[in-house]
Each structure stands twice: as C-alpha cells, then as structure tokens.
Design a protein around this motif. Structure first.
Motif, PDB file in Angstrom:
ATOM      1  N   ALA A   4       0.849  -1.195   0.000  1.00  0.00           N
ATOM      2  CA  ALA A   4       0.000   0.000   0.000  1.00  0.00           C
ATOM      3  C   ALA A   4       0.880   1.240   0.000  1.00  0.00           C
ATOM      4  O   ALA A   4       1.927   1.273   0.663  1.00  0.00           O
ATOM      5  N   HIS A  34      -9.084   2.547   6.553  1.00  0.00           N
ATOM      6  CA  HIS A  34      -9.346   1.961   5.237  1.00  0.00           C
ATOM      7  C   HIS A  34      -8.394   0.803   4.955  1.00  0.00           C
ATOM      8  O   HIS A  34      -8.818  -0.289   4.540  1.00  0.00           O
ATOM      9  N   LEU A  35      -7.103   0.991   5.215  1.00  0.00           N
ATOM     10  CA  LEU A  35      -6.130  -0.070   4.968  1.00  0.00           C
ATOM     11  C   LEU A  35      -6.333  -1.248   5.921  1.00  0.00           C
ATOM     12  O   LEU A  35      -6.197  -2.412   5.526  1.00  0.00           O
ATOM     13  N   LEU A  38      -9.280  -3.538   4.670  1.00  0.00           N
ATOM     14  CA  LEU A  38      -9.240  -4.166   3.356  1.00  0.00           C
ATOM     15  C   LEU A  38      -9.283  -5.684   3.498  1.00  0.00           C
ATOM     16  O   LEU A  38      -8.602  -6.267   4.342  1.00  0.00           O
ATOM     17  N   CYS A 210       1.104   9.067  -6.613  1.00  0.00           N
ATOM     18  CA  CYS A 210       0.000   8.627  -5.763  1.00  0.00           C
ATOM     19  C   CYS A 210      -0.881   9.809  -5.380  1.00  0.00           C
ATOM     20  O   CYS A 210      -0.381  10.903  -5.126  1.00  0.00           O
ATOM     21  N   ALA A 235      -7.309   9.269  -1.491  1.00  0.00           N
ATOM     22  CA  ALA A 235      -7.100   7.950  -2.074  1.00  0.00           C
ATOM     23  C   ALA A 235      -5.689   7.465  -1.757  1.00  0.00           C
ATOM     24  O   ALA A 235      -4.824   8.219  -1.306  1.00  0.00           O
ATOM     25  N   CYS A 236      -5.468   6.186  -2.017  1.00  0.00           N
ATOM     26  CA  CYS A 236      -4.146   5.584  -1.889  1.00  0.00           C
ATOM     27  C   CYS A 236      -3.939   4.686  -3.095  1.00  0.00           C
ATOM     28  O   CYS A 236      -4.824   4.524  -3.931  1.00  0.00           O
ATOM     29  N   LEU A 238      -2.539   0.744  -4.339  1.00  0.00           N
ATOM     30  CA  LEU A 238      -2.252  -0.618  -3.930  1.00  0.00           C
ATOM     31  C   LEU A 238      -1.484  -1.285  -5.061  1.00  0.00           C
ATOM     32  O   LEU A 238      -1.981  -1.388  -6.184  1.00  0.00           O
ATOM     33  N   HIS A 251      -3.342  -0.356  -8.460  1.00  0.00           N
ATOM     34  CA  HIS A 251      -4.729   0.090  -8.362  1.00  0.00           C
ATOM     35  C   HIS A 251      -4.803   1.374  -7.539  1.00  0.00           C
ATOM     36  O   HIS A 251      -4.030   1.553  -6.594  1.00  0.00           O
ATOM     37  N   SER A 253      -7.157   3.207  -4.876  1.00  0.00           N
ATOM     38  CA  SER A 253      -8.219   2.837  -3.939  1.00  0.00           C
ATOM     39  C   SER A 253      -8.733   4.093  -3.242  1.00  0.00           C
ATOM     40  O   SER A 253      -8.000   4.729  -2.468  1.00  0.00           O
ATOM     41  N   ILE A 255     -10.601   6.350  -0.596  1.00  0.00           N
ATOM     42  CA  ILE A 255     -10.777   6.191   0.851  1.00  0.00           C
ATOM     43  C   ILE A 255     -12.136   6.768   1.241  1.00  0.00           C
ATOM     44  O   ILE A 255     -12.306   7.975   1.360  1.00  0.00           O
TER      45      ILE A 255
END
Length: 283
Positions: A4, A34-35, A38, A210, A235-236, A238, A251, A253, A255
């Motif tokens: 991540a 969020h992380l 997952l 990112c 967002a982050c 992955l 990807h 992702s 948040i």
C-alpha cells in the motif's frame, strides 16, 4: 504480495491551518482505517513524503499517533515539507531509517524488494538526486538483479503537464533514467508530490504518482498556469504482485465508506439483489 502507498499526508498540529481548514489528520485516520479493513490486507505501507506540513517535532509526534493503529509495518520517506532530523528523532525506533545522512533504505521482506530514495532538498520545494544518491541506488539494485523491485521516492522524475508543479520537479531525473536502464528488475517507480494519480513510461519501466490523503490538485492541463486545490476524495495506491507471470499491477483505492461494495457475483454465480435489476450483468 500487496504494497500500500500513501502520500502527502501533510499532518499538522491541531491548531495548524492544515488541520483547521483541510482536516488532514482526520483524513489520515480514515486512510489508516481503510487499509486495516481491506479484505486483502497489505503486507506493508510506504508513505512517499510530505508526511507533515512544517517539519516540526510536534507534527511528527501526531503523525506517529495517527499511524499507530496500522496492522502492518509502515515505512516513511521525506518530501519537501519534511525535516530529516526531526523525522529521525520521533521515529527513532524505525531501525530501517539511517541515523545520519540521506533517509534511504531497502526492505527485503517478501517477493518484491522496496528501495526507498531520498529526494529532499532542505528549504526547497523541488527535489534532487545527486551523484551520491544515484550511486547508492545503482549499488543497491546491483545487489539483487533478478529480484522484482519497487523504487519509492517523493518527487516524480517526469513532467506532468501541471505547469507550476513541474517547476518544482526533480533535478537529476536523467541520471536516474541512466541507472534504471541498467537494472531491468525495476517494476515500478512510485512517487508523491503531485497529489494526483499520474502514470508515465520512464526509462524502461513505469513511473506513477500517488493521490494525497489530504486534497488533490486540480487537473489544470496546458495552457493553464494556476495551482488550485480540488476537494476530490482522498485515495491511496495498492501495488499487487501477481508473480512472475502476472507482474506488478497498480490500483487506485478511494478512501471512503459511504458506498460499500454491492456484491453482484459471489464467485459461484450472479447474486439476486433487490437494488439490482434481475437482467443486470455489469460484465
């Protein structure tokens, strides 16, 4: 393996404008949650710079508190808003951080190797990869030429079309390109700084930036020359390693928890859901 990436968290003290106006600490807390939730939990988290906003000890102490709930190891990199010594002081137990000099290191756990580069120039918005830093990278990559590798740093090595941000770019990108062309195992160069997801082919590999957990930068492409904040969702990224056959897949992702996933296929067949018409097949 799942890596991540968070970036540009810009954590401030509670009275700081970043917290009061942009709620940066709140956004980072949401990113951590969020992380943690997952379904495919990351093996590690790398944060690619601008960890805090003014480089102050109090900001790093707050950053440490916000990151504490993470259920996986976290690795930190400096950006142009950071302060090397204050970062080292507050995160002294992070043994991967060198005790002096540039904050560069490798992480060798798992099938994908992480090589972290320090592009920080004290007091400057732009970044630099000098001869010493590039020589260090060249030597580290030469150690494991067959090992899939992800190189992480703050400043991207390419122009994005965001004119004002490109003026605060990376000095030494040509030298970086020369090093990378000698090491075909580099699957990805992952960066921050631009507060947007941007992808470009670079020196025989793929470089990307990112999104921020704080705010994004407005997508003002040429001929625009302004710099504006966009309150798009945090967002982050992955980075998923699918093995030698599948390679590294990246990807974005978002948040958020307002719209949970709506299951329409459970792996065995289509799921009847009262919110979805019976004849609806998204694929």
């Amino acid at each position: 393996m799942l890596i991540a990436q968070l970036s540009d968290t810009h954590v401030s003290t509670p009275e700081g404008p970043e917290d009061v106006v942009l709620h940066t600490s709140e956004h980072l807390a949401r990113a951590v949650a969020h992380l943690n939730r997952l379904q495919a939990r990351p093996d590690l988290v790398v944060i690619t710079g601008d960890l805090v906003d003014r480089g102050e000890v109090g900001e790093y102490e707050r950053l440490r508190e916000l990151l504490a709930p993470l259920r996986m190891p976290v690795y930190l990199l400096p950006g142009n808003h950071d302060h090397r010594d204050n970062l080292r002081r507050v995160f002294a137990d992070h043994s991967y951080l060198p005790r002096a000099g540039f904050l560069q290191y490798t992480v060798d756990d798992g099938p994908v190797r992480l090589v972290a580069l320090d592009t920080h120039i004290p007091g400057e918005p732009g970044g630099r990869l000098c001869g010493e830093r590039l020589a260090w990278l060249d030597a580290r990559l030469a150690e494991q030429p067959q090992r899939p590798t992800l190189v992480a740093m703050h400043h991207p090595p390419f122009a994005s079309g965001l004119a004002l941000m490109d003026a605060f770019g990376l000095d030494g990108s040509d030298g970086l390109a020369a090093v990378l062309r000698r090491h075909a195992q580099v699957e990805r160069v992952v960066c921050g700084h631009l507060h947007r997801p941007i992808v470009r082919r670079f020196a025989g590999t793929v470089a990307c930036t990112c999104p921020s957990t704080r705010h994004q930068l407005a997508l003002d492409l040429p001929p625009a020359h302004r710099l504006a904040l966009a309150m798009e969702p945090p967002a982050c990224m992955l980075h998923l390693w699918l093995g030698d056959a599948g390679g590294l897949v990246t990807h974005v992702s978002l948040i958020h928890d307002k719209y949970p996933p709506l299951v329409v296929h459970d792996g065995q067949g289509w799921v009847r859901n009262p919110q979805v018409p019976a004849n609806f097949h998204p694929a």
